[in-house]
Design a protein around this motif. Structure first.
Motif, PDB file in Angstrom:
ATOM      1  N   ALA A   1       0.748  -1.237  -0.201  1.00 56.97           N
ATOM      2  CA  ALA A   1      -0.492   0.279  -0.393  1.00 56.97           C
ATOM      3  C   ALA A   1       0.892   1.175   0.168  1.00 56.97           C
ATOM      4  N   ASP A   2       0.527   2.657  -0.319  1.00 56.96           N
ATOM      5  CA  ASP A   2       0.889   3.680   0.113  1.00 56.96           C
ATOM      6  C   ASP A   2       1.698   3.529   1.103  1.00 56.96           C
ATOM      7  N   ALA A   3       2.876   4.851   1.157  1.00 53.75           N
ATOM      8  CA  ALA A   3       3.266   5.218   2.577  1.00 53.75           C
ATOM      9  C   ALA A   3       2.337   5.450   4.283  1.00 53.75           C
ATOM     10  N   GLY A   4       1.393   5.635   3.866  1.00 50.75           N
ATOM     11  CA  GLY A   4      -0.078   5.438   5.194  1.00 50.75           C
ATOM     12  C   GLY A   4       0.247   4.188   5.574  1.00 50.75           C
ATOM     13  N   GLY A   5       0.783   2.614   4.631  1.00 42.86           N
ATOM     14  CA  GLY A   5       0.177   1.486   5.536  1.00 42.86           C
ATOM     15  C   GLY A   5      -1.207   0.780   4.464  1.00 42.86           C
ATOM     16  N   SER A   6      -1.438  -0.104   4.444  1.00 42.12           N
ATOM     17  CA  SER A   6      -2.411  -0.890   4.965  1.00 42.12           C
ATOM     18  C   SER A   6      -4.146  -0.266   4.663  1.00 42.12           C
ATOM     19  N   PRO A   7      -4.772   0.255   4.356  1.00 37.74           N
ATOM     20  CA  PRO A   7      -5.841   0.308   4.917  1.00 37.74           C
ATOM     21  C   PRO A   7      -6.690  -0.283   4.813  1.00 37.74           C
ATOM     22  N   LEU A   8      -6.704  -1.710   4.442  1.00 36.35           N
ATOM     23  CA  LEU A   8      -7.299  -3.010   4.922  1.00 36.35           C
ATOM     24  C   LEU A   8      -6.711  -2.944   6.017  1.00 36.35           C
ATOM     25  N   MET A   9      -5.634  -3.504   6.385  1.00 38.25           N
ATOM     26  CA  MET A   9      -4.868  -3.887   7.887  1.00 38.25           C
ATOM     27  C   MET A   9      -5.390  -2.761   9.033  1.00 38.25           C
ATOM     28  N   ALA A  10      -4.701  -1.247   8.289  1.00 34.95           N
ATOM     29  CA  ALA A  10      -5.614  -0.347   9.633  1.00 34.95           C
ATOM     30  C   ALA A  10      -7.393  -0.596  10.118  1.00 34.95           C
ATOM     31  N   GLY A  11      -7.866  -1.173   9.025  1.00 28.25           N
ATOM     32  CA  GLY A  11      -9.167  -1.349   9.274  1.00 28.25           C
ATOM     33  C   GLY A  11      -9.417  -2.629   9.947  1.00 28.25           C
ATOM     34  N   ALA A  12      -9.055  -3.461   9.962  1.00 26.86           N
ATOM     35  CA  ALA A  12      -9.101  -4.587  10.979  1.00 26.86           C
ATOM     36  C   ALA A  12      -8.599  -4.152  11.978  1.00 26.86           C
ATOM     37  N   ALA A  13      -8.080  -3.825  12.128  1.00 27.39           N
ATOM     38  CA  ALA A  13      -6.532  -3.970  13.551  1.00 27.39           C
ATOM     39  C   ALA A  13      -7.577  -2.786  14.269  1.00 27.39           C
ATOM     40  N   PHE A  14      -8.436  -1.989  13.655  1.00 26.57           N
ATOM     41  CA  PHE A  14      -9.820  -0.690  14.657  1.00 26.57           C
ATOM     42  C   PHE A  14     -10.917  -1.882  14.686  1.00 26.57           C
ATOM     43  N   ARG A  15     -11.520  -2.408  13.692  1.00 22.97           N
ATOM     44  CA  ARG A  15     -12.894  -3.270  13.837  1.00 22.97           C
ATOM     45  C   ARG A  15     -12.894  -4.171  14.724  1.00 22.97           C
ATOM     46  N   ALA A  16     -10.702  -5.036  15.130  1.00 19.51           N
ATOM     47  CA  ALA A  16     -10.663  -5.560  16.169  1.00 19.51           C
ATOM     48  C   ALA A  16      -9.962  -5.518  17.788  1.00 19.51           C
ATOM     49  N   SER A  17      -9.803  -4.058  18.020  1.00 20.39           N
ATOM     50  CA  SER A  17      -9.942  -3.314  18.650  1.00 20.39           C
ATOM     51  C   SER A  17     -10.751  -2.551  19.144  1.00 20.39           C
ATOM     52  N   LEU A  18     -12.293  -2.174  17.808  1.00 24.28           N
ATOM     53  CA  LEU A  18     -13.609  -2.155  18.541  1.00 24.28           C
ATOM     54  C   LEU A  18     -14.468  -2.918  19.538  1.00 24.28           C
ATOM     55  N   MET A  19     -13.703  -3.833  18.642  1.00 23.84           N
ATOM     56  CA  MET A  19     -15.346  -5.119  18.864  1.00 23.84           C
ATOM     57  C   MET A  19     -14.567  -5.496  20.841  1.00 23.84           C
ATOM     58  N   GLU A  20     -13.377  -5.660  20.877  1.00 25.16           N
ATOM     59  CA  GLU A  20     -12.836  -5.822  21.650  1.00 25.16           C
ATOM     60  C   GLU A  20     -13.110  -4.658  23.100  1.00 25.16           C
ATOM     61  N   GLY A  21     -12.584  -4.064  22.794  1.00 27.23           N
ATOM     62  CA  GLY A  21     -13.199  -2.499  23.705  1.00 27.23           C
ATOM     63  C   GLY A  21     -14.719  -2.661  24.156  1.00 27.23           C
ATOM     64  N   LEU A  22     -16.168  -2.882  22.781  1.00 26.67           N
ATOM     65  CA  LEU A  22     -16.884  -2.947  22.897  1.00 26.67           C
ATOM     66  C   LEU A  22     -17.781  -4.189  24.488  1.00 26.67           C
ATOM     67  N   CYS A  23     -17.014  -5.509  23.952  1.00 27.22           N
ATOM     68  CA  CYS A  23     -16.639  -6.345  24.916  1.00 27.22           C
ATOM     69  C   CYS A  23     -16.529  -6.382  26.627  1.00 27.22           C
ATOM     70  N   LYS A  24     -15.491  -5.889  26.643  1.00 29.01           N
ATOM     71  CA  LYS A  24     -14.986  -5.417  28.210  1.00 29.01           C
ATOM     72  C   LYS A  24     -15.739  -3.977  28.729  1.00 29.01           C
ATOM     73  N   ALA A  25     -15.942  -3.128  27.270  1.00 28.10           N
ATOM     74  CA  ALA A  25     -17.219  -2.237  28.362  1.00 28.10           C
ATOM     75  C   ALA A  25     -19.026  -3.158  28.880  1.00 28.10           C
ATOM     76  N   LEU A  26     -19.445  -3.828  28.323  1.00 26.41           N
ATOM     77  CA  LEU A  26     -20.428  -5.004  28.454  1.00 26.41           C
ATOM     78  C   LEU A  26     -19.447  -5.927  29.310  1.00 26.41           C
ATOM     79  N   ARG A  27     -18.864  -5.760  29.891  1.00 28.82           N
ATOM     80  CA  ARG A  27     -18.208  -7.044  30.960  1.00 28.82           C
ATOM     81  C   ARG A  27     -17.711  -8.183  30.636  1.00 28.82           C
ATOM     82  N   SER A  28     -17.927  -7.925  29.275  1.00 30.47           N
ATOM     83  CA  SER A  28     -17.532  -9.391  29.225  1.00 30.47           C
ATOM     84  C   SER A  28     -16.711 -10.402  29.245  1.00 30.47           C
TER      85      SER A  28
END
Length: 158
Positions: free
Chosen positions: A33-60
Motif C-alpha cells: 500500500a502507499d506510505a501510510g500503510g494498508s488501509p485494509l489492515m488498519a481497518g481490521a485492526a480498528f474493528r478488532a480493537s473496537l469489538m474487544e473494547g465493546l466486550c470489555k465495556a459490557l463486562r464480558s
C-alpha cells in the motif's frame, strides 16, 4: 480436532512455519500500500480493537474479549485474500461462537460484528444495534476513541 479460541492458541496450532507465511503475507499487504500503510489492515485492526473494547465495556470475560478481537481481525480476511471467508477460516477449526459470528453473524459476537460493519457501511443502522446490545452512547464513543488510539499506535510502530 481442537477448536481455536485465541490468537495464542492459533499460533500454537498453526505452528511456526504457517504463522511465518501468514505474517509475510500481512507484511506484504501493508508494504504494497502507499506510505501510510494498508488501509485494509488498519481497518481490521480498528474493528478488532473496537469489538474487544465493546466486550470489555459490557463486562464480558477475557476469553470473550479475545474472541471478539479475533472476529474483528478475521472479518476482513475475505477482502485481504480475495477468497470466500469460509474457505479461509475452515482450516483453523475455530470455536463455534467465532465461526458462527464470522459466517452467519450469529450470537453476541455476530451482533458486535454487525454493529462494527454498520459503523463502516450503514451509519443509520448503528443506533438500533447499540440499543439491542445495551451499549450506551458513552460506551460506544469511548470504544471508538480507544480503538482509534490503539490502531494509530500500532500503525506508527510498523
Amino acid at each position: 480436532s481442537a477448536r481455536i479460541n485465541s490468537f495464542a492458541h492459533a499460533i500454537t496450532m498453526l505452528g511456526r512455519r504457517q504463522l511465518q507465511r501468514w505474517l509475510q503475507l500481512l507484511l506484504y499487504a501493508s508494504q504494497s500500500a502507499d506510505a501510510g500503510g494498508s488501509p485494509l489492515m488498519a481497518g481490521a485492526a480498528f474493528r478488532a480493537s473496537l469489538m474487544e473494547g465493546l466486550c470489555k465495556a459490557l463486562r464480558s470475560d477475557k476469553a470473550t474479549q479475545d474472541e471478539a478481537f479475533m472476529v474483528g481481525m478475521f472479518s476482513r480476511l475475505e477482502d485481504l485474500f480475495g477468497q470466500p471467508l469460509a474457505s479461509i477460516i475452515e482450516p483453523l477449526k475455530l470455536v463455534e461462537e467465532v465461526n458462527a459470528a464470522l459466517l452467519q453473524h450469529r450470537g453476541k459476537l455476530g451482533e458486535l460484528l454487525a454493529l462494527a460493519e454498520a459503523a463502516d457501511r450503514n451509519p443509520e443502522d448503528v443506533a438500533p444495534r447499540l440499543a439491542r446490545l445495551a451499549v450506551n452512547h458513552e460506551m460506544w464513543c469511548k470504544a471508538q476513541v480507544d480503538a482509534l488510539r490503539w490502531t494509530l499506535q500500532v500503525s506508527r510502530e510498523t
